[in-house]
Design a protein around this motif. Sequence first.
Motif, PDB file in Angstrom:
ATOM      1  N   MET A  19       0.842  -1.194   0.000  1.00 22.96           N
ATOM      2  CA  MET A  19       0.000   0.000   0.000  1.00 22.96           C
ATOM      3  C   MET A  19       0.877   1.242   0.000  1.00 22.96           C
ATOM      4  SD  MET A  19      -3.148  -1.009   0.016  1.00 22.96           S
ATOM      5  CE  MET A  19      -4.071   0.425   0.598  1.00 22.96           C
ATOM      6  N   VAL A  20       0.372   2.309  -0.615  1.00 22.05           N
ATOM      7  CA  VAL A  20       1.105   3.558  -0.641  1.00 22.05           C
ATOM      8  C   VAL A  20       0.602   4.466   0.466  1.00 22.05           C
ATOM      9  CG1 VAL A  20       1.425   3.397  -3.122  1.00 22.05           C
ATOM     10  CG2 VAL A  20      -0.531   4.629  -2.239  1.00 22.05           C
ATOM     11  N   ALA A  21       1.331   5.556   0.638  1.00 19.48           N
ATOM     12  CA  ALA A  21       0.922   6.533   1.637  1.00 19.48           C
ATOM     13  C   ALA A  21      -0.430   7.133   1.272  1.00 19.48           C
ATOM     14  CB  ALA A  21       1.979   7.631   1.728  1.00 19.48           C
ATOM     15  N   GLU A  22      -1.083   7.747   2.281  1.00 15.76           N
ATOM     16  CA  GLU A  22      -2.378   8.368   2.041  1.00 15.76           C
ATOM     17  C   GLU A  22      -2.296   9.408   0.925  1.00 15.76           C
ATOM     18  OE1 GLU A  22      -6.329   9.173   2.204  1.00 15.76           O
ATOM     19  OE2 GLU A  22      -5.233   7.526   3.133  1.00 15.76           O
ATOM     20  N   SER A  23      -1.160  10.112   0.853  1.00 12.67           N
ATOM     21  CA  SER A  23      -0.938  11.084  -0.214  1.00 12.67           C
ATOM     22  C   SER A  23       0.310  10.671  -0.989  1.00 12.67           C
ATOM     23  CB  SER A  23      -0.770  12.492   0.368  1.00 12.67           C
ATOM     24  OG  SER A  23      -1.963  12.906   1.021  1.00 12.67           O
ATOM     25  N   PRO A  24       0.149   9.970  -2.089  1.00 11.26           N
ATOM     26  CA  PRO A  24       1.310   9.444  -2.822  1.00 11.26           C
ATOM     27  C   PRO A  24       2.135  10.551  -3.466  1.00 11.26           C
ATOM     28  CG  PRO A  24      -0.692   9.120  -4.083  1.00 11.26           C
ATOM     29  CD  PRO A  24      -1.122   9.617  -2.745  1.00 11.26           C
ATOM     30  N   ARG A  25       3.382  10.215  -3.735  1.00 12.69           N
ATOM     31  CA  ARG A  25       4.267  11.093  -4.495  1.00 12.69           C
ATOM     32  C   ARG A  25       4.238  10.619  -5.941  1.00 12.69           C
ATOM     33  NH1 ARG A  25       9.237  10.594  -3.796  1.00 12.69           N
ATOM     34  NH2 ARG A  25       9.906  12.735  -4.246  1.00 12.69           N
ATOM     35  N   VAL A  26       3.894  11.540  -6.827  1.00 11.77           N
ATOM     36  CA  VAL A  26       3.703  11.205  -8.234  1.00 11.77           C
ATOM     37  C   VAL A  26       4.695  12.003  -9.068  1.00 11.77           C
ATOM     38  CG1 VAL A  26       2.088  11.199 -10.169  1.00 11.77           C
ATOM     39  CG2 VAL A  26       1.251  10.758  -7.843  1.00 11.77           C
ATOM     40  N   ALA A  27       5.578  11.303  -9.736  1.00  5.66           N
ATOM     41  CA  ALA A  27       6.488  11.963 -10.677  1.00  5.66           C
ATOM     42  C   ALA A  27       5.862  11.919 -12.069  1.00  5.66           C
ATOM     43  CB  ALA A  27       7.848  11.282 -10.678  1.00  5.66           C
ATOM     44  N   MET A  28       6.018  13.002 -12.818  1.00  2.00           N
ATOM     45  CA  MET A  28       5.399  13.079 -14.136  1.00  2.00           C
ATOM     46  C   MET A  28       6.342  13.776 -15.115  1.00  2.00           C
ATOM     47  SD  MET A  28       1.519  14.280 -13.042  1.00  2.00           S
ATOM     48  CE  MET A  28       0.812  13.970 -14.650  1.00  2.00           C
ATOM     49  N   VAL A  29       6.215  13.401 -16.364  1.00  2.00           N
ATOM     50  CA  VAL A  29       6.892  14.115 -17.455  1.00  2.00           C
ATOM     51  C   VAL A  29       5.859  14.363 -18.541  1.00  2.00           C
ATOM     52  CG1 VAL A  29       8.572  13.981 -19.324  1.00  2.00           C
ATOM     53  CG2 VAL A  29       9.218  13.247 -17.026  1.00  2.00           C
ATOM     54  N   ALA A  30       5.654  15.634 -18.873  1.00  2.00           N
ATOM     55  CA  ALA A  30       4.769  16.008 -19.971  1.00  2.00           C
ATOM     56  C   ALA A  30       5.532  16.918 -20.915  1.00  2.00           C
ATOM     57  CB  ALA A  30       3.527  16.722 -19.440  1.00  2.00           C
ATOM     58  N   GLY A  31       5.552  16.566 -22.178  1.00  2.00           N
ATOM     59  CA  GLY A  31       6.232  17.387 -23.166  1.00  2.00           C
ATOM     60  C   GLY A  31       5.246  18.184 -23.993  1.00  2.00           C
ATOM     61  N   GLU A  32       5.575  19.424 -24.263  1.00  2.00           N
ATOM     62  CA  GLU A  32       4.823  20.285 -25.165  1.00  2.00           C
ATOM     63  C   GLU A  32       3.470  20.711 -24.591  1.00  2.00           C
ATOM     64  OE1 GLU A  32       4.711  18.663 -29.092  1.00  2.00           O
ATOM     65  OE2 GLU A  32       6.682  17.759 -28.895  1.00  2.00           O
ATOM     66  N   THR A  33       2.785  21.555 -25.363  1.00  2.08           N
ATOM     67  CA  THR A  33       1.538  22.162 -24.897  1.00  2.08           C
ATOM     68  C   THR A  33       0.443  21.120 -24.693  1.00  2.08           C
ATOM     69  OG1 THR A  33       2.105  24.192 -26.092  1.00  2.08           O
ATOM     70  CG2 THR A  33      -0.185  23.919 -25.431  1.00  2.08           C
ATOM     71  N   SER A  34       0.307  20.182 -25.641  1.00  2.00           N
ATOM     72  CA  SER A  34      -0.764  19.192 -25.527  1.00  2.00           C
ATOM     73  C   SER A  34      -0.550  18.284 -24.325  1.00  2.00           C
ATOM     74  CB  SER A  34      -0.860  18.360 -26.810  1.00  2.00           C
ATOM     75  OG  SER A  34       0.364  17.705 -27.077  1.00  2.00           O
ATOM     76  N   GLY A  35       0.693  17.904 -24.061  1.00  2.00           N
ATOM     77  CA  GLY A  35       0.975  17.074 -22.897  1.00  2.00           C
ATOM     78  C   GLY A  35       0.684  17.800 -21.594  1.00  2.00           C
ATOM     79  N   ASP A  36       0.971  19.083 -21.560  1.00  2.00           N
ATOM     80  CA  ASP A  36       0.677  19.892 -20.373  1.00  2.00           C
ATOM     81  C   ASP A  36      -0.820  19.927 -20.107  1.00  2.00           C
ATOM     82  OD1 ASP A  36       1.172  21.746 -18.254  1.00  2.00           O
ATOM     83  OD2 ASP A  36       0.684  23.398 -19.612  1.00  2.00           O
ATOM     84  N   LEU A  37      -1.622  20.039 -21.165  1.00  2.00           N
ATOM     85  CA  LEU A  37      -3.081  20.027 -21.007  1.00  2.00           C
ATOM     86  C   LEU A  37      -3.556  18.690 -20.458  1.00  2.00           C
ATOM     87  CD1 LEU A  37      -5.955  21.132 -21.492  1.00  2.00           C
ATOM     88  CD2 LEU A  37      -5.775  20.308 -23.845  1.00  2.00           C
ATOM     89  N   LEU A  38      -3.095  17.591 -21.042  1.00  2.00           N
ATOM     90  CA  LEU A  38      -3.498  16.263 -20.598  1.00  2.00           C
ATOM     91  C   LEU A  38      -3.093  16.023 -19.150  1.00  2.00           C
ATOM     92  CD1 LEU A  38      -2.462  14.253 -23.776  1.00  2.00           C
ATOM     93  CD2 LEU A  38      -4.793  14.692 -23.021  1.00  2.00           C
ATOM     94  N   ALA A  39      -1.852  16.393 -18.828  1.00  3.59           N
ATOM     95  CA  ALA A  39      -1.357  16.163 -17.474  1.00  3.59           C
ATOM     96  C   ALA A  39      -2.085  17.029 -16.467  1.00  3.59           C
ATOM     97  CB  ALA A  39       0.142  16.444 -17.423  1.00  3.59           C
ATOM     98  N   GLY A  40      -2.463  18.242 -16.853  1.00  7.17           N
ATOM     99  CA  GLY A  40      -3.213  19.100 -15.936  1.00  7.17           C
ATOM    100  C   GLY A  40      -4.547  18.483 -15.561  1.00  7.17           C
ATOM    101  N   LEU A  41      -5.237  17.908 -16.540  1.00 10.66           N
ATOM    102  CA  LEU A  41      -6.512  17.263 -16.251  1.00 10.66           C
ATOM    103  C   LEU A  41      -6.310  16.007 -15.403  1.00 10.66           C
ATOM    104  CD1 LEU A  41      -8.145  17.705 -19.746  1.00 10.66           C
ATOM    105  CD2 LEU A  41      -8.756  18.893 -17.651  1.00 10.66           C
TER     106      LEU A  41
END
Length: 385
Positions: free
Chosen positions: A1-23
């Motif tokens: 099991m993970v912590a109640e608030s997990p640590r999430v690493a992310m990589v998003a490239g370019e404008t479209s990836g930033d939009l997807l990752a934001g959602l």
Amino acid sequence: MVAESPRVAMVAGETSGDLLAGLLLDGLRARWPAVASMGIGGPRMQERGFQAWWPSERLAVHGYSVELVRRLLGILRIRRQLRARLLADKPDVFIGVDAPDFNLGLEADLRAAGIKTVHFVCPSIWAWRADRVEKIRSSADHVLCIFPFEPKLLARQGIAATYVGHPLASVIPRVPDKAAARAQLGLTVHDEVLAILPGSRSAEVAYIAKPFFQAAALIKKARPAIKIVVPAVPALRARIEQIARECGVLDALTIVTGQSHLVLAACDVTLIASGTATLEAALFKRPMVISYHMHPISWRLMRRKQLQPWVGLPNILCREFVVPELLQDAATPDALATAVQDWLDARLQDPARIQRLEQRFTALHDDLQRDTPRLAAHAIQNLLA
């Protein structure tokens, strides 16, 4: 099991990836309000509390080989530094958002070290580069798919996947308000409006903007009253203005910073660079002419790996040429101008053609609309559990 608030690493490239990752971050924050997220991202992610160690535009490249080589060393250096940082302080999950050339190799290394990995947006193995299947299988514990046919395709390859819908289908209204969009842009309901979208990357603009603006000059000559609006990525506005000036059409254009959705909602037709923006145009139910141009070597390499006759997303998803594609040598100013004016003429002479296209795009919209943030967060929760 993970912590109640997990640590999430992310990589998003370019404008479209930033939009997807934001959602996606919206869904994660709804599930875990104190979720910590960090890595490579853009402004939409940072608005949601994401800690950007590098900005997403550092990963932006154009084409398949020549342009990539020019920035390869810097991109590889960033990936080495990011890998070392994540292995030294392991997150609960790593989510690579699109950018498969950067993310899949990184995911494979992190997964080998025991970190759960998710790839958001299935690489287009159904369109080109089917050889990526093995790479996906070794890199991702789970794939979040934005098109409905993809999970079955991946399942046949032994890859776990979930269809989460396309986030843009929830962001863009099913029935766009053209009159309101025009009012915001200072246009009237009676204006004939062309939107020109020459891409969101500097190298795209370098290759595509000139023939687009040369086509605009021809269209403006034939239709003096037409309003031509160009939404420009903020960092590229000066370059776009420069090219428009060189083509002699700067005074004929209205260039706005950002606001691509507003411009697409307001227009009658769009001349648009192939990419995610074409799907946005389809979701706004707009007729379009899709075009693209790149370095000749990059073009030959891409065509060799292409698996389908279509390049534009609306045509790929509809499985036929519902809108024209003029690519590479076919993307002459004369051809582009003629194709655009064909749609403009249809508004008066063949409105049923426009209506059929709008109906086709509405059905596509319905197929793609899901509660993406919730479904994606649920899939990640199951993976962590």
